[in-house]
Design an enzyme around this catalytic site. Structure first.
Site, PDB file in Angstrom:
ATOM      1  N   LYS A 174      25.807 -60.373  34.928  1.00 35.12           N
ATOM      2  CA  LYS A 174      25.270 -60.479  33.567  1.00 35.12           C
ATOM      3  C   LYS A 174      26.233 -61.238  32.639  1.00 35.12           C
ATOM      4  O   LYS A 174      27.402 -61.447  32.977  1.00 35.12           O
ATOM      5  CB  LYS A 174      24.982 -59.066  33.034  1.00 35.12           C
ATOM      6  N   TYR A 187      12.208 -58.957  32.613  1.00 32.02           N
ATOM      7  CA  TYR A 187      12.277 -57.512  32.357  1.00 32.02           C
ATOM      8  C   TYR A 187      10.951 -56.954  31.836  1.00 32.02           C
ATOM      9  O   TYR A 187      10.936 -55.929  31.149  1.00 32.02           O
ATOM     10  CB  TYR A 187      13.401 -57.206  31.360  1.00 32.02           C
ATOM     11  N   PHE A 237      14.987 -50.224  24.271  1.00 35.55           N
ATOM     12  CA  PHE A 237      16.091 -51.164  24.459  1.00 35.55           C
ATOM     13  C   PHE A 237      15.634 -52.558  24.898  1.00 35.55           C
ATOM     14  O   PHE A 237      16.459 -53.425  25.170  1.00 35.55           O
ATOM     15  CB  PHE A 237      17.116 -50.599  25.450  1.00 35.55           C
ATOM     16  N   ARG A 268      22.828 -51.615  45.200  1.00 36.09           N
ATOM     17  CA  ARG A 268      22.826 -50.645  44.096  1.00 36.09           C
ATOM     18  C   ARG A 268      23.992 -49.664  44.224  1.00 36.09           C
ATOM     19  O   ARG A 268      24.565 -49.247  43.221  1.00 36.09           O
ATOM     20  CB  ARG A 268      21.477 -49.918  44.012  1.00 36.09           C
ATOM     21  N   THR A 300      23.672 -46.903  36.255  1.00 34.09           N
ATOM     22  CA  THR A 300      23.344 -47.811  35.147  1.00 34.09           C
ATOM     23  C   THR A 300      24.377 -47.722  34.018  1.00 34.09           C
ATOM     24  O   THR A 300      24.789 -48.743  33.464  1.00 34.09           O
ATOM     25  CB  THR A 300      21.949 -47.454  34.589  1.00 34.09           C
ATOM     26  N   ARG A 304      30.019 -51.494  38.168  1.00 31.73           N
ATOM     27  CA  ARG A 304      29.707 -51.170  36.775  1.00 31.73           C
ATOM     28  C   ARG A 304      30.827 -50.332  36.156  1.00 31.73           C
ATOM     29  O   ARG A 304      31.139 -50.482  34.979  1.00 31.73           O
ATOM     30  CB  ARG A 304      28.350 -50.479  36.694  1.00 31.73           C
ATOM     31  N   ASN A 322      26.526 -53.726  31.200  1.00 29.56           N
ATOM     32  CA  ASN A 322      26.944 -53.068  32.441  1.00 29.56           C
ATOM     33  C   ASN A 322      27.154 -54.032  33.609  1.00 29.56           C
ATOM     34  O   ASN A 322      27.087 -53.638  34.766  1.00 29.56           O
ATOM     35  CB  ASN A 322      25.958 -51.945  32.805  1.00 29.56           C
ATOM     36  N   HIS A 346      23.093 -56.564  37.623  1.00 34.92           N
ATOM     37  CA  HIS A 346      21.708 -56.108  37.815  1.00 34.92           C
ATOM     38  C   HIS A 346      21.410 -56.078  39.313  1.00 34.92           C
ATOM     39  O   HIS A 346      21.929 -56.902  40.070  1.00 34.92           O
ATOM     40  CB  HIS A 346      20.719 -57.077  37.153  1.00 34.92           C
ATOM     41  N   GLU A 401      11.378 -60.337  41.875  1.00 38.82           N
ATOM     42  CA  GLU A 401      12.575 -60.811  41.155  1.00 38.82           C
ATOM     43  C   GLU A 401      13.218 -61.999  41.871  1.00 38.82           C
ATOM     44  O   GLU A 401      13.671 -62.946  41.219  1.00 38.82           O
ATOM     45  CB  GLU A 401      13.577 -59.672  40.991  1.00 38.82           C
TER      46      GLU A 401
END
Ligand code: CDP
Ligand code: MG
Length: 146
Positions: free
Chosen positions: A17, A57, A65, A93, A99, A110, A120, A123, A134
């Site tokens: 990110k 998203y 958010f 993940r 998260t 993260r 964070n 993704h 995605e």
């Protein structure tokens, strides 16, 4: 008859990110990926327009958010990666952690590189169907072939 564990090859979408790119964490995060079984099948640096972040998203459109998330995701360059391994979705993940960086296990990306739930660092897709959609948002079928 032998009973073996069948583990199917999977692909998932990962994003470094804008916060982590700005903090010059591209190299260390890709090194962490390459230290696992995850293989980099595609990688590109891009900057999303706000409407493109909103499209990506869309599942979160009703969340409080949504506007801050899509403003943040379009605030600077990101790295999009196609990752492949057996069990790639949950493997990536696990490497990212929870998260909220404050709740992520020590050593996860993260926890190490995120600074708050809305900054964070990374993704990851959360299921086979979202991984497929995605991945196709950023990569062509030719780029993703195994
Ligand atoms: O990214 P992950 O799948 O772990 O979480 P999510 O529930 O799908 O949320 C997507 C992203 O929205 C998160 O990675 C956060 O960056 C952001 N978010 C936020 O800004 N504030 C929240 N309360 C929850 C999520
Ligand atoms: Mg998610």
């Amino acid at each position: 008859m032998s009973v073996g564990l069948i583990v199917s090859m999977e692909q998932t979408l990962a994003i470094i990110k804008p916060d982590a790119v700005a903090a010059r964490r591209i190299g260390v995060i890709i090194a962490r990926i390459e230290a696992t079984e995850l293989e980099v099948k595609g990688v590109r640096l891009i900057r999303l327009k706000k409407c493109e972040a909103e499209g990506f998203y869309a599942v979160h459109r009703e969340k409080p958010f949504f506007d801050s998330l899509t403003t943040f995701m379009s605030s600077g360059p990101i790295i999009v990666l196609a990752l492949e391994a057996p069990d790639a979705i949950s493997r990536w993940r696990r490497l990212m952690g929870a998260t909220d960086p404050a709740e992520a296990d020590p050593g996860t990306l993260r926890r190490e590189y995120g600074t708050s739930i809305d900054r964070n660092a990374t993704h990851g897709s959360d299921a086979e169907d979202t991984a497929a959609s995605e991945l196709s948002y950023f990569f062509s079928a030719i780029e993703l072939r195994q």
